[in-house]
Design an enzyme around this catalytic site. Structure first.
Site: not given
Ligand code: NAD
Ligand code: MN
Length: 432
Positions: A147, A168, A252, A199, A93
């Site tokens: 994700n 989510c 987002y 998102h 990540r």
């Protein structure tokens, strides 16, 4: 009686999902919970698994918690499989966040080039899991958190025979904000019709006591009502634009609507406090120290610092609604089937759905406003291409997908980012 298998069981979120099953045990008779992880996650699995065992024991419910590194064994007889794994762990990540920043592009876990890299790593693994499920528990539901949730859900819809719903926590948070904005006692008093992608979801219409209160909520939001998630900086909005939109954007959206500001903030943070992934890595270390306490037998308050709250609870509610055919309305990722007329039928969308024993039935949206149509379509096209690229290991498709993404500035930059992504993730990209 139900058997639940959680893949990525060593996740710090696991205590929340355990709490969710404990709370609902009267109506949702979960008899077995299996937490599955891999060798690298063994230590976390032990710590979190032992906490889960203590929680279940304290609650005195008839349910066992089992820990394993053997996925196939865990899948036997499963009714629901929950996926919350992270291929490449937190270090991957952090790389996803840093690579795009080198080229002055947004570096984020799920949005933009970072999310693209995560998709390339995750798609081979989710396909493997589904292949196992097709053999071992073909009728089980797959509830996916992993994700990029929308892309992963679409991959399963298009390329496997497994029944899937993607989840989510962002719509849950937006729903709570909408309720707070109109002074409702709980979110159940307010109805938000969500439509969009994971998102990239908009609360298109908000109703309270039989009235359309969308502009009232929007007014509060543009005038500074706090509205973000733990991982996204609070940056306000451009008032005129959001008021004209007259919809509730998701946090987002700031990456698209306030790109420059968000990028500056990311660059600054990366230099000082670290990227979000680097911060979370520290928070996690502390959390796991807390989880180790043998006297702890409940979800600790500190988990809230981690972000992503309510999403495990949403999963339990979703499973409850499927199992008991409750037909409640939840916002999930499912096959479009014409619900949003401006997108293909076979793609995943995130929208308000009736949750039945047969799965999620999306509420109809029809055509969306021109103000949101362009972004919606371009991101969906990016997602479709990303899935194709990830399945086949197709370099040109991957380049096309990244080039199309509005947060990647050009094909020149896309190529540089793509080459870095492939080079730095090669251990996790069997398809390339
Ligand atoms: P994490 O880094 O703690 O990973 C969870 C576990 O997955 C780890 O214990 C790891 O060892 C394990 N794992 C890695 N590869 C695996 C594999 N191939 N098979 C089985 N287990 C594997 O991650 P996290 O922060 O708990 O997040 C987990 C996932 O959930 C991520 O993909 C994250 O983006 C996602 N997430 C989604 C939402 C949402 O709202 N949809 C919210 C929060 C987190
Ligand atoms: Mn999410």
């Amino acid at each position: 009686d139900l058997k639940i298998t959680i893949i990525g069981g060593g996740s710090s979120y696991t205590p929340e999902i355990i709490e969710g099953f404990i709370k609902r045990h009267d109506t949702l008779p979960v008899k077995e919970i299996w937490l599955v992880d891999i060798e690298e996650g063994k230590e976390k699995l032990e710590i979190v698994g032992n906490l889960a065992k203590r929680m279940v024991k304290k609650a005195q419910i008839d349910c066992t918690v089992n820990l394993t590194l053997d996925r196939k064994d865990a899948l036997k007889g499963s009714d629901f499989v929950v996926t919350q794994f992270r291929v490449g762990l937190m270090d991957a990540r952090i790389r996803d966040e840093k690579i795009p920043l080198r080229y002055n592009c947004i570096g984020q876990e799920t949005t933009g080039a970072g999310g693209f890299a995560k998709a390339l790593r995750t798609i081979p693994v989710i396909l493997d899991i589904c292949k196992d499920m097709e053999k071992i528990c073909p009728d089980a539901w797959l509830i996916n958190f992993t994700n990029p949730s929308g892309i992963i859900t679409e991959t399963v819809l298009k390329h496997t025979n497994i029944k899937v719903i993607g989840l989510c926590n962002v719509p849950v948070l937006m729903h709570m904000v909408a309720a707070e904005a109109v002074g409702a006692k709980s979110k159940d008093e307010v109805f938000v019709h969500f439509a969009g992608l994971n998102h990239l979801v908009w609360g298109r219409k908000i109703y309270y006591q039989g009235k359309d209160v969308t502009s009232q909520v929007v007014e509060k939001i543009v005038n500074g009502m706090k509205f973000t998630t733990r991982n996204i900086a609070e940056m306000g909005w451009i008032k005129e634009q959001i008021k004209d939109l007259n919809m509730l954007p998701c946090p987002y959206h700031r990456y698209y609507y306030l790109t420059y500001k968000m990028l500056q903030e990311e660059i600054e943070s990366a230099k000082t406090i670290g990227t979000r992934g680097e911060i979370v890595k520290k928070v996690e270390k502390e959390l796991f120290e807390i989880y180790k306490d043998p006297n702890l037998a409940e979800k600790p308050k500190q988990l809230e610092q981690r972000g992503g709250q309510y999403y495990s609870d949403a999963a339990c509610e979703l499973i409850n609604s499927i199992y008991n055919d409750k037909r409640i309305i939840m916002t999930v990722n499912t096959r479009n089937n014409g619900a949003i007329a401006d997108l293909p039928d076979d793609v995943a969308i995130e929208t308000s759905c009736v949750i039945t024993k047969q799965g999620a039935i999306p509420l109809n949206t029809g055509h969306v406003e021109v103000q949101i149509r362009g972004l919606l379509q371009v991101i969906k096209a990016y997602e479709e291409l990303t899935i194709e690229a990830a399945i086949k290991g197709d370099y040109n498709k991957a380049l096309q997908a990244l080039t199309m993404h509005p947060l990647v500035t050009s094909a020149e930059v896309a190529k540089k980012i793509l080459d870095d992504i492939i080079k730095e993730n090669i251990d996790y990209l069997p398809q390339f």
